[in-house]
Design a protein around this motif. Structure first.
Motif, mmCIF file in Angstrom:
data_model
loop_
_atom_site.group_PDB
_atom_site.id
_atom_site.type_symbol
_atom_site.label_atom_id
_atom_site.label_comp_id
_atom_site.label_asym_id
_atom_site.label_seq_id
_atom_site.Cartn_x
_atom_site.Cartn_y
_atom_site.Cartn_z
ATOM 1 N N SER A 177 0.840 -1.198 0.000
ATOM 2 C CA SER A 177 0.000 0.000 0.000
ATOM 3 C C SER A 177 0.874 1.247 0.000
ATOM 4 C CB SER A 177 -0.891 0.011 1.238
ATOM 5 O OG SER A 177 -0.080 0.164 2.407
ATOM 6 N N LYS A 178 0.252 2.402 -0.241
ATOM 7 C CA LYS A 178 0.982 3.665 -0.181
ATOM 8 C C LYS A 178 1.551 3.890 1.210
ATOM 9 C CE LYS A 178 -0.961 7.248 -2.109
ATOM 10 N NZ LYS A 178 -2.005 8.220 -2.539
ATOM 11 N N GLU A 179 0.792 3.489 2.228
ATOM 12 C CA GLU A 179 1.258 3.680 3.600
ATOM 13 C C GLU A 179 2.478 2.812 3.887
ATOM 14 O OE1 GLU A 179 -2.650 5.146 2.976
ATOM 15 O OE2 GLU A 179 -1.922 3.074 2.703
ATOM 16 N N GLU A 180 2.452 1.573 3.417
ATOM 17 C CA GLU A 180 3.592 0.692 3.624
ATOM 18 C C GLU A 180 4.807 1.190 2.851
ATOM 19 O OE1 GLU A 180 3.555 -2.142 5.706
ATOM 20 O OE2 GLU A 180 5.711 -1.970 5.367
ATOM 21 N N LEU A 181 4.585 1.710 1.648
ATOM 22 C CA LEU A 181 5.685 2.233 0.839
ATOM 23 C C LEU A 181 6.378 3.395 1.548
ATOM 24 C CD1 LEU A 181 6.999 1.864 -2.008
ATOM 25 C CD2 LEU A 181 5.532 3.744 -2.763
ATOM 26 N N ALA A 182 5.614 4.201 2.258
ATOM 27 C CA ALA A 182 6.169 5.378 2.936
ATOM 28 C C ALA A 182 6.699 5.056 4.335
ATOM 29 C CB ALA A 182 5.098 6.466 3.028
ATOM 30 N N GLY A 183 6.481 3.825 4.799
ATOM 31 C CA GLY A 183 6.879 3.473 6.158
ATOM 32 C C GLY A 183 8.334 3.059 6.272
ATOM 33 N N ASP A 184 8.660 2.464 7.419
ATOM 34 C CA ASP A 184 10.043 2.120 7.742
ATOM 35 C C ASP A 184 10.424 0.681 7.393
ATOM 36 O OD1 ASP A 184 10.438 4.677 8.802
ATOM 37 O OD2 ASP A 184 9.754 4.042 10.804
ATOM 38 N N ASP A 185 9.438 -0.144 7.004
ATOM 39 C CA ASP A 185 9.714 -1.574 6.843
ATOM 40 C C ASP A 185 10.741 -1.867 5.758
ATOM 41 O OD1 ASP A 185 8.085 -2.343 8.892
ATOM 42 O OD2 ASP A 185 6.410 -2.987 7.634
ATOM 43 N N GLY A 187 13.339 -0.091 4.676
ATOM 44 C CA GLY A 187 14.692 0.173 5.149
ATOM 45 C C GLY A 187 15.145 -0.827 6.182
ATOM 46 N N GLU A 188 14.254 -1.173 7.105
ATOM 47 C CA GLU A 188 14.624 -2.116 8.153
ATOM 48 C C GLU A 188 14.863 -3.508 7.573
ATOM 49 O OE1 GLU A 188 11.468 -1.812 10.976
ATOM 50 O OE2 GLU A 188 12.090 0.178 11.671
ATOM 51 N N LEU A 189 13.987 -3.953 6.653
ATOM 52 C CA LEU A 189 14.171 -5.271 6.060
ATOM 53 C C LEU A 189 15.404 -5.298 5.158
ATOM 54 C CD1 LEU A 189 13.030 -8.141 5.678
ATOM 55 C CD2 LEU A 189 11.720 -7.260 3.728
ATOM 56 N N GLY A 190 15.592 -4.242 4.367
ATOM 57 C CA GLY A 190 16.763 -4.173 3.505
ATOM 58 C C GLY A 190 18.053 -4.242 4.298
ATOM 59 N N HIS A 191 18.111 -3.512 5.401
ATOM 60 C CA HIS A 191 19.314 -3.539 6.240
ATOM 61 C C HIS A 191 19.496 -4.922 6.853
ATOM 62 C CE1 HIS A 191 22.465 -2.110 8.919
ATOM 63 N NE2 HIS A 191 21.825 -2.709 9.912
ATOM 64 N N ARG A 192 18.407 -5.518 7.339
ATOM 65 C CA ARG A 192 18.507 -6.823 8.003
ATOM 66 C C ARG A 192 18.982 -7.911 7.049
ATOM 67 N NH1 ARG A 192 14.078 -10.539 9.460
ATOM 68 N NH2 ARG A 192 12.577 -8.905 8.967
ATOM 69 N N LEU A 193 18.486 -7.889 5.812
ATOM 70 C CA LEU A 193 18.846 -8.945 4.860
ATOM 71 C C LEU A 193 20.179 -8.690 4.168
ATOM 72 C CD1 LEU A 193 15.390 -9.774 3.255
ATOM 73 C CD2 LEU A 193 16.532 -10.882 5.181
ATOM 74 N N ASN A 194 20.789 -7.527 4.419
ATOM 75 C CA ASN A 194 22.094 -7.235 3.824
ATOM 76 C C ASN A 194 23.186 -7.095 4.873
ATOM 77 O OD1 ASN A 194 21.829 -6.921 0.753
ATOM 78 N ND2 ASN A 194 20.014 -5.887 1.546
ATOM 79 N N THR A 195 22.887 -7.570 6.069
ATOM 80 C CA THR A 195 23.888 -7.815 7.099
ATOM 81 C C THR A 195 23.763 -9.299 7.460
ATOM 82 O OG1 THR A 195 22.295 -7.005 8.753
ATOM 83 C CG2 THR A 195 23.951 -5.450 7.967
ATOM 84 N N ALA A 196 24.518 -9.761 8.426
ATOM 85 C CA ALA A 196 24.490 -11.184 8.767
ATOM 86 C C ALA A 196 23.069 -11.628 9.101
ATOM 87 C CB ALA A 196 25.421 -11.454 9.942
ATOM 88 N N ASN A 197 22.570 -12.622 8.338
ATOM 89 C CA ASN A 197 21.217 -13.123 8.558
ATOM 90 C C ASN A 197 21.149 -14.563 8.070
ATOM 91 O OD1 ASN A 197 19.464 -13.197 5.783
ATOM 92 N ND2 ASN A 197 21.073 -11.630 5.657
#
Length: 330
Positions: A177-185, A187-197
């Protein structure tokens, strides 16, 4: 002196280095050191960039050049769609060509000159392939699926459906959704999956897309090795394929899709031919600056020796093109 170009595709910015014009090409450690230095927003030139596009002699029969993609963090990407458009223009002008092939890490890809996107905005079409869906191609593990096509993946985020496609860069895609696109998820998911996981051990490009209408999308990407970027060509291509596969009532094969991004807009065409998927990515190939550096300084990553920095004037044309696009409230 060696001439470098500052370029962008949808504001995904790079420096082009043509090593075929050097007496001694840079070693890989020298390329990494140079890239980290020149792309850094603080220590680099012209505000830095997302990476360096290296032009070499071709490695496969039928190609006229090779493109290597060195990310800002020094890692190497297997492909870059936005970057390939700018390299295609550079090689086209260097060799007086309009339709040819350029080697990338995994394939020789066809590139073609197109009509300008707008006045003073040169455009090229580039092939995005090969396409793979298997978890081993991305790779990922511990998610309970051998492939992800519009699946709920609670290990990543609750409530969102994900598709995973390698083109060949690995991409994780969710329509939101537009709200999800503008939210923090994102960035948080991108950072989590591009560090040790435990899931994407080599990292992955994460794309959130919002459907604007029939054959129309907005895509925002957290890019492996870069972070948030104005646009990711392979990301928009993979997302276009995911759109056509998972929303067949809203996206057509073999017809242009308008794909908007924070840096502007591209067109994609999704194809399925002889049992294979591939995507055509069409967009601007803008040269913003030329600059010069001695070959010795290039090997030493000594940016204090950069001189003759000149604007081309093309950025003004691109800004006028973007200003004329539909206004999207993202």
């Amino acid at each position: 002196m060696v001439e470098l170009l500052k370029v962008h595709g949808s504001l995904n910015a790079f420096f082009i280095l043509d090593q075929t014009k050097l007496t001694h090409p840079l070693t890989d450690p020298e390329l990494v050191a140079f890239t980290r230095k020149i792309t850094d927003p603080a220590t680099g030139i012209l505000g830095g960039a997302d990476g360096v596009l290296v032009v070499n002699q071709p490695t496969r029969a039928g190609a006229v050049a090779e493109m290597r993609v060195i990310n800002a963090d020094g890692s190497e990407a297997s492909m870059c769609g936005n970057g390939l458009r700018t390299v295609a223009r550079y090689v086209a002008e260097r060799d007086q060509l309009t339709d040819f092939k350029i080697d990338t890490m995994n394939a020789s890809l066809r590139v073609r000159q197109q009509d300008d996107f707008a006045a003073g905005v040169p455009a090229f079409a580039v092939e995005i392939s090969p396409v793979k869906f298997a978890n081993t191609a991305l790779p990922y593990e511990n998610l309970g699926h051998q492939r992800l096509i519009d699946d709920l993946v609670p290990e990543l985020l609750p409530g969102l459906r994900f598709t995973a496609i390698a083109v060949p860069n690995p991409h994780l895609i969710s329509f939101v959704s537009k709200e999800e696109l503008a939210g923090d998820d994102l960035g948080e998911l991108g950072h989590r999956l591009n560090t040790a996981n435990p899931y994407f051990t080599d990292g992955v490009n994460v794309n959130f897309a919002h459907i604007l209408g029939h054959n129309s999308l907005f895509v925002r990407t957290f890019e492996r090795g870069v972070g948030f970027t104005n646009a990711c060509g392979t990301g928009m291509s993979a997302t276009s394929l995911a759109f056509a596969l998972t929303h067949p009532d809203q996206a057509d094969f073999d017809k242009p899709l308008n794909v908007y991004n924070p840096g502007g807009m591209v067109k994609t065409i999704v194809h399925h031919q002889q049992g294979q998927y591939w995507i055509e990515l069409i967009g601007n190939a803008t040269f913003t600056h030329t600059l010069e550096l001695s070959e010795e300084a290039l090997h030493q990553a000594d940016l204090s020796q950069v001189n003759n920095i000149n604007e081309t004037g093309e950025q003004t044309n691109y800004q006028q093109f973007v200003a004329g696009l539909p206004k999207l409230d993202f």
